[in-house]
Design a protein around this motif. Structure first.
Motif, PDB file in Angstrom:
ATOM      1  N   ASP A  48     -10.899   4.697   3.461  1.00  0.00           N
ATOM      2  CA  ASP A  48      -9.677   5.498   3.483  1.00  0.00           C
ATOM      3  C   ASP A  48      -8.736   4.986   2.401  1.00  0.00           C
ATOM      4  N   ARG A  49      -8.071   5.878   1.723  1.00  0.00           N
ATOM      5  CA  ARG A  49      -7.124   5.480   0.678  1.00  0.00           C
ATOM      6  C   ARG A  49      -5.743   5.263   1.287  1.00  0.00           C
ATOM      7  N   LEU A  50      -5.304   4.016   1.231  1.00  0.00           N
ATOM      8  CA  LEU A  50      -4.039   3.624   1.852  1.00  0.00           C
ATOM      9  C   LEU A  50      -2.889   3.838   0.876  1.00  0.00           C
ATOM     10  N   THR A  51      -1.865   4.550   1.330  1.00  0.00           N
ATOM     11  CA  THR A  51      -0.708   4.796   0.459  1.00  0.00           C
ATOM     12  C   THR A  51       0.540   4.048   0.916  1.00  0.00           C
ATOM     13  N   SER A  52       0.771   3.961   2.236  1.00  0.00           N
ATOM     14  CA  SER A  52       1.979   3.256   2.681  1.00  0.00           C
ATOM     15  C   SER A  52       1.803   2.735   4.096  1.00  0.00           C
ATOM     16  N   ILE A  53       2.601   1.706   4.430  1.00  0.00           N
ATOM     17  CA  ILE A  53       2.690   1.162   5.779  1.00  0.00           C
ATOM     18  C   ILE A  53       4.162   1.126   6.155  1.00  0.00           C
ATOM     19  N   ASN A  54       4.494   1.738   7.285  1.00  0.00           N
ATOM     20  CA  ASN A  54       5.899   1.847   7.739  1.00  0.00           C
ATOM     21  C   ASN A  54       6.784   2.459   6.662  1.00  0.00           C
ATOM     22  N   GLY A  55       6.223   3.432   5.923  1.00  0.00           N
ATOM     23  CA  GLY A  55       6.985   4.134   4.892  1.00  0.00           C
ATOM     24  C   GLY A  55       7.132   3.370   3.601  1.00  0.00           C
ATOM     25  N   ARG A  56       6.555   2.184   3.536  1.00  0.00           N
ATOM     26  CA  ARG A  56       6.675   1.356   2.334  1.00  0.00           C
ATOM     27  C   ARG A  56       5.383   1.430   1.530  1.00  0.00           C
ATOM     28  N   PRO A  57       5.446   1.874   0.281  1.00  0.00           N
ATOM     29  CA  PRO A  57       4.224   1.929  -0.535  1.00  0.00           C
ATOM     30  C   PRO A  57       3.609   0.542  -0.686  1.00  0.00           C
ATOM     31  N   VAL A  58       2.286   0.481  -0.607  1.00  0.00           N
ATOM     32  CA  VAL A  58       1.584  -0.781  -0.791  1.00  0.00           C
ATOM     33  C   VAL A  58       0.572  -0.600  -1.913  1.00  0.00           C
ATOM     34  N   THR A  59       0.513  -1.588  -2.786  1.00  0.00           N
ATOM     35  CA  THR A  59      -0.347  -1.457  -3.968  1.00  0.00           C
ATOM     36  C   THR A  59      -1.331  -2.608  -4.128  1.00  0.00           C
ATOM     37  N   SER A  60      -1.286  -3.597  -3.237  1.00  0.00           N
ATOM     38  CA  SER A  60      -2.208  -4.735  -3.366  1.00  0.00           C
ATOM     39  C   SER A  60      -2.552  -5.280  -1.992  1.00  0.00           C
ATOM     40  N   TRP A  61      -3.704  -5.954  -1.894  1.00  0.00           N
ATOM     41  CA  TRP A  61      -4.108  -6.570  -0.644  1.00  0.00           C
ATOM     42  C   TRP A  61      -3.124  -7.637  -0.190  1.00  0.00           C
ATOM     43  N   PRO A  62      -2.584  -8.484  -1.069  1.00  0.00           N
ATOM     44  CA  PRO A  62      -1.582  -9.445  -0.595  1.00  0.00           C
ATOM     45  C   PRO A  62      -0.386  -8.769   0.084  1.00  0.00           C
ATOM     46  N   ASP A  63       0.039  -7.606  -0.418  1.00  0.00           N
ATOM     47  CA  ASP A  63       1.137  -6.878   0.230  1.00  0.00           C
ATOM     48  C   ASP A  63       0.754  -6.476   1.649  1.00  0.00           C
ATOM     49  N   VAL A  64      -0.447  -5.937   1.787  1.00  0.00           N
ATOM     50  CA  VAL A  64      -0.914  -5.503   3.107  1.00  0.00           C
ATOM     51  C   VAL A  64      -1.076  -6.700   4.031  1.00  0.00           C
ATOM     52  N   ARG A  65      -1.689  -7.755   3.511  1.00  0.00           N
ATOM     53  CA  ARG A  65      -1.946  -8.932   4.345  1.00  0.00           C
ATOM     54  C   ARG A  65      -0.652  -9.536   4.864  1.00  0.00           C
ATOM     55  N   ALA A  66       0.378  -9.559   4.015  1.00  0.00           N
ATOM     56  CA  ALA A  66       1.663 -10.111   4.443  1.00  0.00           C
ATOM     57  C   ALA A  66       2.232  -9.321   5.617  1.00  0.00           C
ATOM     58  N   LEU A  67       2.104  -8.009   5.566  1.00  0.00           N
ATOM     59  CA  LEU A  67       2.592  -7.185   6.675  1.00  0.00           C
ATOM     60  C   LEU A  67       1.791  -7.437   7.947  1.00  0.00           C
ATOM     61  N   LEU A  68       0.480  -7.593   7.803  1.00  0.00           N
ATOM     62  CA  LEU A  68      -0.366  -7.775   8.974  1.00  0.00           C
ATOM     63  C   LEU A  68      -0.125  -9.126   9.646  1.00  0.00           C
ATOM     64  N   VAL A  69      -0.127 -10.203   8.872  1.00  0.00           N
ATOM     65  CA  VAL A  69      -0.014 -11.538   9.477  1.00  0.00           C
ATOM     66  C   VAL A  69       1.382 -11.797  10.032  1.00  0.00           C
ATOM     67  N   ASN A  70       2.359 -11.066   9.550  1.00  0.00           N
ATOM     68  CA  ASN A  70       3.720 -11.249  10.063  1.00  0.00           C
ATOM     69  C   ASN A  70       4.033 -10.342  11.240  1.00  0.00           C
TER      70      ASN A  70
END
Length: 286
Positions: A206-228
């Motif tokens: 699946d092509r991920l565009t945003s999490i909680n309305g915030r655009p995400v462009t890299s795995w570190p961005d996504v990982r930070a949201l998940l682990v926090n």
């Protein structure tokens, strides 16, 4: 390939060096638990898992994850028990490794069929062919109790919440994101369809565009949201699919893992006890 992982563990034990699991039985029990905890291990042939691990894009197994190292190490133990049972402990996987070295250590190399032929020769039985058909070329789940019974052993499987090192429930993070080398949107990688991610309707690639309305462009961005994210938090995902956008909410929750213990069968025969003694003896300091 996982057979080399088996010998990495055995060499440490035979040399009397520190190992993570105190005994071979506890080590194999942990391996079985990991195998059962990721359904992809039993869903795909070991050969396919190996090809995907090194020669394919992430997500090539769909919404599953599997480890050729794990499956291979477990099959190495299964074959060792089969050989010991068939030869009254006179031979083992050690003999397979020596014969493989003698025949294939030069430039020629070897195939899976070559390994099977050597195992069959050492074993002097037809069981090896059935194991390779079922688990190396095929995708049948490993019947651990069947093979452990050769050594008078069986598994006891329960389920328990996955925990952090401090004992707190572990959030279900069986997901990641990946960006193709050519660039473009991040792609989801779901590793278990029964996870909170699979149940929310997300799929690998699946092509991920945003999490909680915030655009995400890299795995570190996504990982930070998940682990926090804390237990009970809600993350809202927006996905771009060929048939249009897909939106879903994922409530962060814990999950359960299989817990495996290997125990002796009370009425084991003398033959079974002998196989067990030989198997365990070769996993300890001479």
């Amino acid at each position: 390939e996982g057979l080399t992982m088996r010998y990495a563990d055995l060499f440490l034990r035979r040399a009397g060096l520190p190992v993570q699991d105190s005994t071979l039985l506890s080590h194999v029990a942990a391996l079985v638990g990991r195998y059962l905890g990721s359904p992809g291990n039993a869903r795909f042939p070991a050969e396919q898992i190996s090809r995907v691990a090194y020669n394919a894009e992430p997500g090539s197994l769909g919404d599953y994850s599997a480890s050729v190292h794990l499956v291979g190490e477990l099959l190495g133990n299964v074959l060792d028990l089969v050989i010991r049972d068939a030869t009254a402990n006179r031979r083992s996987m050690d003999d397979v490794m020596r014969l493989m070295l003698e025949r294939y250590s030069g430039e020629r190399g070897f195939s899976g069929r070559d390994v099977e032929r050597v195992v069959t020769e050492v074993c002097g039985c037809t069981t090896a062919h059935a194991i390779f058909d079922a688990h190396v070329r095929g995708a049948a789940p490993i019947d651990f109790d069947r093979w452990l019974a050769l050594a008078g052993l069986r598994t006891v499987v329960t389920r328990a919440p996955a925990l952090e090192r401090d004992g707190r429930p572990q959030v279900d993070l069986r997901v990641r994101a990946w960006q193709p080398p050519s660039g473009g949107p991040l792609r989801m990688i779901v590793t278990d369809p029964s996870s909170i991610w699979g149940r929310a309707g997300l799929h690998s690639r699946d092509r991920l565009t945003s999490i909680n309305g915030r655009p995400v462009t890299s795995w570190p961005d996504v990982r930070a949201l998940l682990v926090n994210a804390r237990m009970g938090d809600t993350l809202r995902f927006e996905i771009a699919r060929p048939d249009g956008p897909f939106r879903t909410a994922v409530v962060m929750r814990g999950y359960e893992r299989p817990v495996v213990r290997i125990e002796e069968i009370p009425d084991a025969t003398a033959r079974q006890r002998a196989v067990r003694a030989g198997w365990l003896a070769r996993a300890s300091t001479p």
